[in-house]
Design a protein around this motif. Structure first.
Motif, mmCIF file in Angstrom:
data_model
loop_
_atom_site.group_PDB
_atom_site.id
_atom_site.type_symbol
_atom_site.label_atom_id
_atom_site.label_comp_id
_atom_site.label_asym_id
_atom_site.label_seq_id
_atom_site.Cartn_x
_atom_site.Cartn_y
_atom_site.Cartn_z
ATOM 1 N N PRO A 246 55.392 59.458 33.829
ATOM 2 C CA PRO A 246 56.320 58.318 33.729
ATOM 3 C C PRO A 246 57.336 58.257 34.867
ATOM 4 O O PRO A 246 58.023 57.244 35.010
ATOM 5 C CB PRO A 246 57.006 58.543 32.382
ATOM 6 N N ARG A 247 57.420 59.296 35.691
ATOM 7 C CA ARG A 247 58.362 59.287 36.810
ATOM 8 C C ARG A 247 57.728 58.805 38.107
ATOM 9 O O ARG A 247 58.392 58.723 39.136
ATOM 10 C CB ARG A 247 58.913 60.703 37.023
ATOM 11 N N THR A 248 56.448 58.483 38.045
ATOM 12 C CA THR A 248 55.686 58.143 39.254
ATOM 13 C C THR A 248 55.367 56.659 39.290
ATOM 14 O O THR A 248 55.210 56.015 38.257
ATOM 15 C CB THR A 248 54.383 58.961 39.294
ATOM 16 N N ARG A 249 55.281 56.134 40.496
ATOM 17 C CA ARG A 249 54.916 54.724 40.678
ATOM 18 C C ARG A 249 53.449 54.640 41.113
ATOM 19 O O ARG A 249 53.026 55.323 42.039
ATOM 20 C CB ARG A 249 55.816 54.070 41.725
ATOM 21 N N TYR A 250 52.721 53.754 40.437
ATOM 22 C CA TYR A 250 51.297 53.590 40.708
ATOM 23 C C TYR A 250 51.017 52.132 41.089
ATOM 24 O O TYR A 250 51.794 51.230 40.769
ATOM 25 C CB TYR A 250 50.457 53.956 39.481
ATOM 26 N N SER A 251 49.883 51.936 41.737
ATOM 27 C CA SER A 251 49.456 50.578 42.085
ATOM 28 C C SER A 251 47.971 50.434 41.792
ATOM 29 O O SER A 251 47.225 51.419 41.736
ATOM 30 C CB SER A 251 49.726 50.273 43.565
ATOM 31 N N ALA A 252 47.551 49.200 41.586
ATOM 32 C CA ALA A 252 46.149 48.903 41.314
ATOM 33 C C ALA A 252 45.844 47.497 41.810
ATOM 34 O O ALA A 252 46.736 46.648 41.887
ATOM 35 C CB ALA A 252 45.847 49.021 39.824
ATOM 36 N N VAL A 253 44.588 47.258 42.162
ATOM 37 C CA VAL A 253 44.161 45.945 42.632
ATOM 38 C C VAL A 253 42.890 45.549 41.891
ATOM 39 O O VAL A 253 41.888 46.276 41.915
ATOM 40 C CB VAL A 253 43.891 45.933 44.155
ATOM 41 N N GLY A 254 42.946 44.394 41.207
ATOM 42 C CA GLY A 254 41.765 43.836 40.558
ATOM 43 C C GLY A 254 41.255 42.656 41.377
ATOM 44 O O GLY A 254 42.033 41.965 42.045
ATOM 45 N N PHE A 255 39.954 42.423 41.312
ATOM 46 C CA PHE A 255 39.357 41.393 42.151
ATOM 47 C C PHE A 255 38.674 40.324 41.296
ATOM 48 O O PHE A 255 37.903 40.645 40.389
ATOM 49 C CB PHE A 255 38.338 42.008 43.118
ATOM 50 N N LEU A 256 39.018 39.067 41.579
ATOM 51 C CA LEU A 256 38.340 37.920 40.993
ATOM 52 C C LEU A 256 38.041 36.941 42.117
ATOM 53 O O LEU A 256 38.957 36.462 42.796
ATOM 54 C CB LEU A 256 39.210 37.245 39.924
ATOM 55 N N TYR A 257 36.755 36.670 42.333
ATOM 56 C CA TYR A 257 36.326 35.795 43.418
ATOM 57 C C TYR A 257 36.945 36.271 44.738
ATOM 58 O O TYR A 257 36.791 37.440 45.093
ATOM 59 C CB TYR A 257 36.678 34.332 43.106
ATOM 60 N N ASP A 258 37.680 35.400 45.425
ATOM 61 C CA ASP A 258 38.257 35.791 46.715
ATOM 62 C C ASP A 258 39.687 36.310 46.583
ATOM 63 O O ASP A 258 40.319 36.646 47.586
ATOM 64 C CB ASP A 258 38.248 34.611 47.682
ATOM 65 N N GLU A 259 40.210 36.372 45.356
ATOM 66 C CA GLU A 259 41.602 36.742 45.148
ATOM 67 C C GLU A 259 41.741 38.218 44.785
ATOM 68 O O GLU A 259 40.895 38.784 44.083
ATOM 69 C CB GLU A 259 42.214 35.877 44.045
#
Length: 278
Positions: A246-259
């Motif tokens: 809970p002290r850490t920052r995370y990122s994620a990327v989901g893909f739909l079509y070209d976005e």
């Protein structure tokens, strides 16, 4: 203002129309010009007439088409050329029509001076999905399920189907630093060889990778059909992995079509103080 001569300077006829092809915003083609007269001719502007108008729909799901004019307003295009007597020339022409014009072939005309010439438009598929906000912020509360709202816009010229994003891999922006610190903390004086250090590094990296887990993102009501030129507010159901720090920052990327849909899993601070003040 120069006036074009009464005779035709465009070398296109019904059996050899001007052809423009590409996406609605990037139609390209070439116009053949010929000056059969004895004086110099300056050509600057022309107008595309009889252009198709995109059909509109009554709802974002595209249930019914509404009545819409089949012809769009004339469009000014530039075909600058200076033709000497008897000169032939090929001039590129570009046009941008309604971005939601469906793919297909259409007939139009090009007006140069008092004359009109046949044009064939070959509109290709253009897929463009826009999602706002650009980054969706989720509180880093391991195991928690939250709902976030995003606006999906179909800026292309074909219908899109919005489905679930499903599991998305998470990234820890400080994973290299954490792996190095963990390797140094756990290694003792017996670790001397490069291969031993490398193995210790791999163990720490695997440990952090397993802790990150996967971010699950589902779309409420999926699948959702989104007609060209329409927007819809979508509820995203997000599940935060229960293994996160809970002290850490995370990122994620989901893909739909070209976005690319970006998620930021942000810590909110600890509920209790880690050290008592004086």
């Amino acid at each position: 203002m120069r006036v074009l001569p009464e005779y035709s300077v465009v070398d296109h006829h019904d059996d050899a129309p001007i052809v423009l092809a590409g996406g609605p915003r990037r139609l390209k083609g070439t116009v053949r010009l010929h000056n059969p007269g004895e004086a110099r001719v300056v050509v600057r502007d022309a107008r595309l007439c009889g252009l198709p108008a995109a059909r509109t729909r009554s709802a974002a799901t595209g249930d019914k088409e509404t009545d819409a004019p089949s012809i769009a307003p004339d469009l000014a295009v530039s075909i600058p050329a200076i033709l000497a007597p008897g000169q032939h020339s090929f001039v590129p022409v570009r046009a941008s029509i309604d971005p939601h014009t469906p793919p297909g072939s259409y007939r139009a005309s090009l007006q140069v001076g008092a004359h009109r010439y046949p044009v064939e438009l070959h509109v290709t598929e253009h897929v463009q999905l826009d999602v706002q906000p650009a980054e969706i912020v989720v509180e880093n509360q391991p195991g928690k399920r939250v709902t976030k709202t995003a606006v999906f816009t179909n800026a292309g010229n074909v219908p899109l189907v919005i489905g679930n994003l499903g599991p998305i891999a998470l990234d820890d922006e400080l994973i290299v630093c954490r792996t190095l610190r963990g390797t140094l903390r756990d290694a003792d004086e017996t670790v001397t060889l490069p291969q031993q250090w490398f193995n210790a590094w791999l163990r720490q990296g695997k440990k952090h990778f397993e802790e990150m887990g996967l971010l699950w993102v589902d779309v409420e009501g999926a699948p959702i059909e989104l007609a060209s030129g329409h927007s819809i507010a979508v509820e995203l159901r997000v599940r935060v992995p229960d293994t996160l720090d809970p002290r850490t920052r995370y990122s994620a990327v989901g893909f739909l079509y070209d976005e690319s849909i970006r998620f930021l899993i942000a810590p909110t601070g600890l509920e209790k103080a880690t050290r008592r003040g004086k």
